[in-house]
Scaffold this active site. Structure first.
Site, PDB file in Angstrom:
ATOM      1  CD  GLU A   1      10.359  54.909  44.683  1.00 50.70           C
ATOM      2  OE1 GLU A   1       9.733  55.812  45.308  1.00 50.70           O
ATOM      3  OE2 GLU A   1      10.870  55.090  43.569  1.00 50.70           O
TER       4      GLU A   1
ATOM      5  CB  ALA B   1       6.335  61.042  47.961  1.00 49.70           C
TER       6      ALA B   1
ATOM      7  N   GLY C   1       6.735  55.974  46.999  1.00 45.41           N
ATOM      8  CA  GLY C   1       7.869  56.122  47.908  1.00 45.41           C
ATOM      9  C   GLY C   1       7.818  55.130  49.062  1.00 45.41           C
TER      10      GLY C   1
HETATM   11  N1  DAK Z   1      -0.012  61.625  49.895  1.00 47.65           N
HETATM   12  C1  DAK Z   1      -0.820  62.406  50.648  1.00 47.65           C
HETATM   13  N2  DAK Z   1      -1.968  61.988  51.179  1.00 47.65           N
HETATM   14  C2  DAK Z   1      -2.350  60.719  50.928  1.00 47.65           C
HETATM   15  C3  DAK Z   1      -1.553  59.826  50.163  1.00 47.65           C
HETATM   16  C4  DAK Z   1      -0.329  60.319  49.629  1.00 47.65           C
HETATM   17  N3  DAK Z   1       0.526  59.574  48.917  1.00 47.65           N
HETATM   18  N4  DAK Z   1      -2.200  58.631  50.085  1.00 47.65           N
HETATM   19  C5  DAK Z   1      -3.327  58.775  50.798  1.00 47.65           C
HETATM   20  N5  DAK Z   1      -3.422  60.029  51.315  1.00 47.65           N
HETATM   21  C6  DAK Z   1      -4.499  60.586  52.141  1.00 47.65           C
HETATM   22  C7  DAK Z   1      -5.755  60.827  51.305  1.00 47.65           C
HETATM   23  O1  DAK Z   1      -5.659  62.060  50.606  1.00 47.65           O
HETATM   24  C8  DAK Z   1      -6.819  60.828  52.370  1.00 47.65           C
HETATM   25  O2  DAK Z   1      -6.802  62.069  53.032  1.00 47.65           O
HETATM   26  P1  DAK Z   1      -8.194  62.807  53.456  1.00 47.65           P
HETATM   27  O3  DAK Z   1      -8.978  62.944  52.201  1.00 47.65           O
HETATM   28  O4  DAK Z   1      -8.832  61.844  54.447  1.00 47.65           O
HETATM   29  O5  DAK Z   1      -7.748  64.082  54.063  1.00 47.65           O
HETATM   30  C9  DAK Z   1      -6.317  59.788  53.364  1.00 47.65           C
HETATM   31  O6  DAK Z   1      -4.908  59.656  53.106  1.00 47.65           O
HETATM   32  C10 DAK Z   1      -6.966  58.416  53.160  1.00 47.65           C
HETATM   33  O7  DAK Z   1      -6.828  58.074  51.804  1.00 47.65           O
HETATM   34  P2  DAK Z   1      -8.063  57.558  50.912  1.00 47.65           P
HETATM   35  O8  DAK Z   1      -9.338  58.168  51.370  1.00 47.65           O
HETATM   36  O9  DAK Z   1      -7.675  57.757  49.481  1.00 47.65           O
HETATM   37  O10 DAK Z   1      -8.064  56.014  51.287  1.00 47.65           O
HETATM   38  P3  DAK Z   1      -8.551  54.774  50.403  1.00 47.65           P
HETATM   39  O11 DAK Z   1      -8.515  53.602  51.316  1.00 47.65           O
HETATM   40  O12 DAK Z   1      -9.816  55.096  49.681  1.00 47.65           O
HETATM   41  O13 DAK Z   1      -7.435  54.607  49.253  1.00 47.65           O
HETATM   42  C11 DAK Z   1      -5.167  54.447  48.436  1.00 47.65           C
HETATM   43  C12 DAK Z   1      -6.144  54.217  49.625  1.00 47.65           C
HETATM   44  C13 DAK Z   1      -3.767  54.130  48.955  1.00 47.65           C
HETATM   45  C14 DAK Z   1      -5.514  53.511  47.283  1.00 47.65           C
HETATM   46  C15 DAK Z   1      -5.271  55.927  47.955  1.00 47.65           C
HETATM   47  O14 DAK Z   1      -5.160  56.795  49.110  1.00 47.65           O
HETATM   48  C16 DAK Z   1      -4.199  56.306  46.989  1.00 47.65           C
HETATM   49  O15 DAK Z   1      -4.258  55.973  45.786  1.00 47.65           O
HETATM   50  N6  DAK Z   1      -3.180  57.067  47.468  1.00 47.65           N
HETATM   51  C17 DAK Z   1      -2.122  57.591  46.636  1.00 47.65           C
HETATM   52  C18 DAK Z   1      -1.150  56.497  46.336  1.00 47.65           C
HETATM   53  C19 DAK Z   1      -0.051  57.011  45.425  1.00 47.65           C
HETATM   54  O16 DAK Z   1      -0.288  57.510  44.324  1.00 47.65           O
HETATM   55  N7  DAK Z   1       1.186  56.907  45.913  1.00 47.65           N
HETATM   56  C20 DAK Z   1       2.336  57.362  45.184  1.00 47.65           C
HETATM   57  C21 DAK Z   1       2.622  58.759  45.618  1.00 47.65           C
HETATM   58  S1  DAK Z   1       3.800  59.492  44.555  1.00 47.65           S
HETATM   59  C22 DAK Z   1      10.521  62.213  43.179  1.00 47.65           C
HETATM   60  C23 DAK Z   1      10.855  61.205  44.016  1.00 47.65           C
HETATM   61  C24 DAK Z   1       9.895  60.355  44.541  1.00 47.65           C
HETATM   62  C25 DAK Z   1       8.589  60.500  44.207  1.00 47.65           C
HETATM   63  C26 DAK Z   1       8.252  61.508  43.347  1.00 47.65           C
HETATM   64  C27 DAK Z   1       9.199  62.378  42.832  1.00 47.65           C
HETATM   65  N8  DAK Z   1      11.507  63.139  42.670  1.00 47.65           N
HETATM   66  C28 DAK Z   1      12.920  62.871  42.953  1.00 47.65           C
HETATM   67  C29 DAK Z   1      11.163  64.327  41.974  1.00 47.65           C
HETATM   68  C30 DAK Z   1       7.630  59.636  44.775  1.00 47.65           C
HETATM   69  C31 DAK Z   1       6.359  59.773  44.480  1.00 47.65           C
HETATM   70  C32 DAK Z   1       5.292  59.052  45.140  1.00 47.65           C
HETATM   71  O17 DAK Z   1       5.460  58.263  46.030  1.00 47.65           O
END
Ligand code: DAK
Length: 262
Positions: A116, A69, A113
């Protein structure tokens, strides 16, 4: 002009074809936001209603299926916002209404997400560079779009706990071994492989395919006895279709079946 959040293509040349949906936010590693999920939901419903479509494939790009997400959007939400707007429930689960098969073709990151979303599809074909995970714990939340429920059904409790509690990623080999993905292919063959699987499905009887999907989902989502009773009722009901008569007659006559989709 702003880029579309999803791109759609139609593939195949038979009576029923495959709809391919590409998630298109490459700069954000295909992070999923509300607008994108609404667009994807509309496309899914339209393809599900279209008699010329037999199967749907969802994919991202070679670097990311979807990295979760959109954290930038979510960071601002508070409890009352997510509760009152029914965040996720409102528009992220449209995929579950689709009766036709939906294949996830995953290359690169399928996290949070994104993982998921892939698990809401009927099966996952992974590129050899795919990485799966539920890293929400690192953000101070938990999986919120079914991850704590679907992942253990796919890979068991121990591996789910390992992934959900540490937030680590698993690669395609581990994901296949654990049962999350059905097959692994070279990254440059991913779309071809998914479209070939979809083409096989498109050539079959649509009603029996949709009902087979419903039965497998019943086993996945409920208890065993309920699932078996449901399967038995559906199995009996298929004897009312012309495609059942044709399929069995064709087998006995050693010829290819001509399904009529009824
Ligand atoms: N959201 C927004 N931007 C993201 C992103 C994300 N999930 N993942 C990556 N990006 C963006 C980065 O911020 C970066 O943007 P700029 O800095 O270039 O502007 C760009 O994509 C490239 O990312 P990286 O520079 O970080 O790239 P790397 O190759 O170094 O790393 C990575 C890739 C996938 C390991 C890293 O980007 C990362 O850890 N990303 C986050 C992964 C993550 O934590 N995903 C889970 C998100 S939370 C809910 C229901 C559902 C959810 C929550 C609540 N409720 C019902 C309340 C679901 C939650 C989630 O999915």
């Amino acid at each position: 002009m702003t880029e579309p959040l999803i791109l759609t293509e139609i593939h195949g040349d038979g009576e029923r074809r495959t709809a391919l949906i590409r998630i298109n936010r490459p700069k954000q590693l295909n992070a999923l936001n509300d607008a994108l999920m609404v667009e994807m939901g509309q496309a899914l419903i339209a393809f599900d209603r279209d008699d010329a479509i037999g199967c749907i494939v969802i994919t991202g790009n070679e670097k990311a299926f979807a990295a979760g997400a959109d954290i930038a959007a979510m960071a601002k939400y508070d409890y009352m916002h997510v509760h009152q707007t029914e965040y996720i429930t409102r528009n992220w689960e449209t995929l579950l209404q689709v009766r036709k098969p939906v294949i996830a073709a995953v290359a690169g990151f399928a996290l949070g997400g994104g993982c998921e979303l892939a698990m809401m599809c009927d099966f996952i074909i992974a590129a050899d560079n795919a990485k799966f995970g539920q890293p929400e714990i690192k953000l101070g939340v938990i999986p919120g779009a079914g991850g704590t429920q679907r992942l253990p059904r796919a890979v068991g409790k121990s591996k789910t706990m390992d992934l959900v509690l540490t937030g680590r990623m698993m690669d395609a080999t581990e994901a296949e071994r654990a049962g999350l993905v059905s097959r692994i292919v070279a990254a440059d063959k991913l779309i071809d492989e998914a479209l070939s699987a979809a083409a096989i499905i498109c050539g079959l009887s649509g009603p029996s395919v949709a009902l087979a999907k419903a039965c497998v989902n019943k086993s996945f989502e409920g208890g065993l006895r309920d699932g078996i009773d449901y399967e038995r009722r559906i199995f009996h009901s298929l004897f009312a279709t012309e495609d059942q008569k044709e399929g069995m007659d064709a087998f006995l006559s050693k010829r290819a079946p001509q399904f009529k989709q009824r």
